[in-house]
Design an enzyme around this catalytic site. Structure first.
Site, PDB file in Angstrom:
ATOM      1  N   LEU A   1      14.118 101.177  60.936  1.00 26.76           N
ATOM      2  CA  LEU A   1      15.334 101.442  60.677  1.00 26.76           C
ATOM      3  C   LEU A   1      15.105 101.029  59.278  1.00 26.76           C
ATOM      4  O   LEU A   1      16.412 101.367  57.932  1.00 26.76           O
ATOM      5  CB  LEU A   1      16.476 102.312  61.330  1.00 26.76           C
TER       6      LEU A   1
ATOM      7  N   ASN B   1      14.428  93.836  65.079  1.00 26.67           N
ATOM      8  CA  ASN B   1      14.350  92.854  63.261  1.00 26.67           C
ATOM      9  C   ASN B   1      14.545  94.215  62.564  1.00 26.67           C
ATOM     10  O   ASN B   1      13.486  93.747  61.240  1.00 26.67           O
ATOM     11  CB  ASN B   1      12.617  93.728  63.657  1.00 26.67           C
TER      12      ASN B   1
ATOM     13  N   HIS C   1       5.508  93.109  71.908  1.00 29.44           N
ATOM     14  CA  HIS C   1       3.781  93.433  71.520  1.00 29.44           C
ATOM     15  C   HIS C   1       2.997  92.429  72.364  1.00 29.44           C
ATOM     16  O   HIS C   1       3.209  91.677  71.600  1.00 29.44           O
ATOM     17  CB  HIS C   1       4.292  93.069  70.307  1.00 29.44           C
TER      18      HIS C   1
ATOM     19  N   HIS D   1       2.736 100.097  71.774  1.00 28.42           N
ATOM     20  CA  HIS D   1       2.116 100.640  71.605  1.00 28.42           C
ATOM     21  C   HIS D   1       0.613  99.935  71.740  1.00 28.42           C
ATOM     22  O   HIS D   1      -0.231  99.072  70.494  1.00 28.42           O
ATOM     23  CB  HIS D   1       2.201 100.540  69.788  1.00 28.42           C
TER      24      HIS D   1
ATOM     25  N   ASP E   1       6.405 104.800  66.101  1.00 33.62           N
ATOM     26  CA  ASP E   1       6.118 103.233  65.824  1.00 33.62           C
ATOM     27  C   ASP E   1       6.174 103.077  64.250  1.00 33.62           C
ATOM     28  O   ASP E   1       5.467 102.728  63.183  1.00 33.62           O
ATOM     29  CB  ASP E   1       4.970 102.510  65.911  1.00 33.62           C
TER      30      ASP E   1
ATOM     31  N   HIS F   1       7.545 100.947  54.002  1.00 30.42           N
ATOM     32  CA  HIS F   1       7.368 100.330  53.545  1.00 30.42           C
ATOM     33  C   HIS F   1       7.303 100.684  51.934  1.00 30.42           C
ATOM     34  O   HIS F   1       6.995 102.048  51.327  1.00 30.42           O
ATOM     35  CB  HIS F   1       6.477  99.228  53.873  1.00 30.42           C
TER      36      HIS F   1
END
Length: 447
Positions: free
Chosen positions: A85, A116, A201, A254, A327, A331
């Protein structure tokens, strides 16, 4: 703060919450209970008051507001268990408010964000900030994970107990692997103490270092450094050994390769406490989509081979893969309109999660109840949420879906602040026409 209240918006007290609302003439679809039949659902404030095929055999009471679903599918609101987010720290890319608007269009009633951000969500203040901002926005529910290690640096564990108490749904280093085996061993043991989940991950960073796409012939032809497919399965295989040793709950995020699907399938056969998810790019696209260095197709993990794409679909079909997440990785233009090797990883996904996933139904891979389960009760069960079910007394989080509505994706119309997606002008079929969160209508195209 109790977990059940984390991230829930402040409830309005005005007319939008007054009285009861009956959704009639609906195809009620709840994979958690096996319900799939015509019927009606009644909301009263923020909860489901009643639901079933036998409601309103006669006319509903005059005091109930009626919404005619016109035979469309009514399901629990979708739960997106993996989103970025960007707030706090990178609000020029996305905010909780803009992501909530995008989620509502996509039929998503609950999002779980990665830690993150800047600063990293690795302490009580970080978790409380997300909860407070979600209440201020008063839209989609926003939950969050806590960082597994301080600063996402992979060395010192965060305070799992404190973060769990204030609502963190699990622990992860987000887009980084917990690479140190000793740290992962401690994390699984520590999380087990609190009944918590570790989300990995799955990518060996020493094999993936400086790689920008799937390793193989196409990477060689494009002159790009590849990430070998074994980087994913090697990390998962190591982690599964640690799960076996500790009994800790483990989730591989993922997944993208045939080998990853197979080792997780075998782990489930051994009844290890292991779950996994995938995302639409890995069953929709393959590495050929990179074409002439299209940076909007640069992901982490990268797009894989056609064989991998087919294996991901098979993993969804046989139940190896428990959930589908967006996911969502927004950007700005400066992060993507650069040479491929320098571009940021990730695409936006909130508004395309449902239509891209519905392609699995239209192509005959999954039936609709099975697919909806991957988007509702699947993630809810993994995260132990009350959401994701059409059940009396549960939150009135619902979405009405027209599964057959044809349309073309127009990235410029996205509600997300960022537009980095490789699906421009792609024809799709199916969309959310009304999204309701705790009785409040956030998105409405129901004609």
């Amino acid at each position: 703060m109790q977990l059940a209240n984390f991230g829930n918006p402040v409830m309005p007290t005005g007319p939008e919450r007054a009285g009861m609302v009956a959704y009639v003439n609906a195809r009620l679809l709840d994979p958690a209970t096996g319900m799939d039949e015509p019927g009606a659902l009644v909301t009263n404030g923020g909860v489901i008051a009643d639901v079933g095929p036998s409601l309103f055999n006669d006319l509903p009471p005059a005091t109930v507001d009626i919404v005619d679903c016109k035979g469309l599918v009514l399901t629990p609101g979708l739960i997106d268990m993996r989103t970025q987010l960007r707030e706090p720290g990178e609000e020029h890319k996305e905010t909780i408010e803009t992501a909530s608007a995008a989620a509502s269009v996509g039929g998503i009633s609950s999002m779980v964000c990665l830690p993150n951000t800047d600063p990293v969500i690795d302490d009580v203040a970080g978790v409380e900030f997300v909860a407070r901002r979600a209440r201020e926005v008063k839209a989609t529910k926003v939950f969050c994970y806590g960082a597994a290690t301080i600063g996402l640096e992979g060395r010192e564990l965060t305070e799992f107990g404190l973060l769990s108490d204030i609502g963190a749904l699990g622990f992860t280093d987000g887009t980084k692997a917990v690479a140190n085996a000793r740290v992962m061993l401690r994390a699984l043991n520590y999380a087990k103490t609190f009944g918590q989940l570790i989300i990995q991950h799955p990518e060996d960073p020493t094999l993936a270092e400086n790689g920008v796409m799937n390793g193989g012939e196409i990477a060689l032809r494009l002159g790009l450094r590849g990430i070998p497919r074994i980087a994913e399965v090697m990390m998962i295989e190591r982690d599964l050994r640690l799960v076996e040793a500790t009994g800790g709950r483990y989730h591989a995020a993922h997944i993208s390769t045939k080998e990853a699907v197979e080792v997780i399938r075998q782990a489930k056969e051994r009844e290890l406490p292991v779950t996994c998810d995938t995302t639409p790019p890995y069953f929709t696209l393959n590495e050929l989509a990179i074409g002439d260095y299209r940076t909007f197709t640069k992901l982490s993990p990268p797009l894989r081979t056609e064989e991998d794409r087919e294996a991901i679909i098979e993993g969804l079909v046989d139940g190896t893969i428990d959930a589908i997440a967006s996911d969502h990785a927004p950007h700005d233009q400066d992060s993507k309109r650069v040479p491929f090797a320098q571009a940021a990883d990730g695409i936006v996904g909130l508004e395309t999660l449902l239509p891209l996933s519905l392609a699995l139904v239209h192509k005959g891979h999954l039936d609709l109840p099975s697919l909806i389960g991957k988007l509702t009760c699947g993630p809810a069960d993994i995260l132990r949420l009350a959401e994701g079910r059409l059940k009396k007394g549960r939150p009135a989080d619902i979405v009405i879906i027209n599964p057959d509505k044809p349309w073309r994706i127009n990235v410029e119309e996205f509600r997300s602040k960022s537009k980095n997606a490789p699906y421009e002008d792609m024809p799709v079929q199916g969309r959310a026409v009304r999204t309701v969160v705790e009785g409040r209508v956030l998105h409405d195209e129901l004609q």
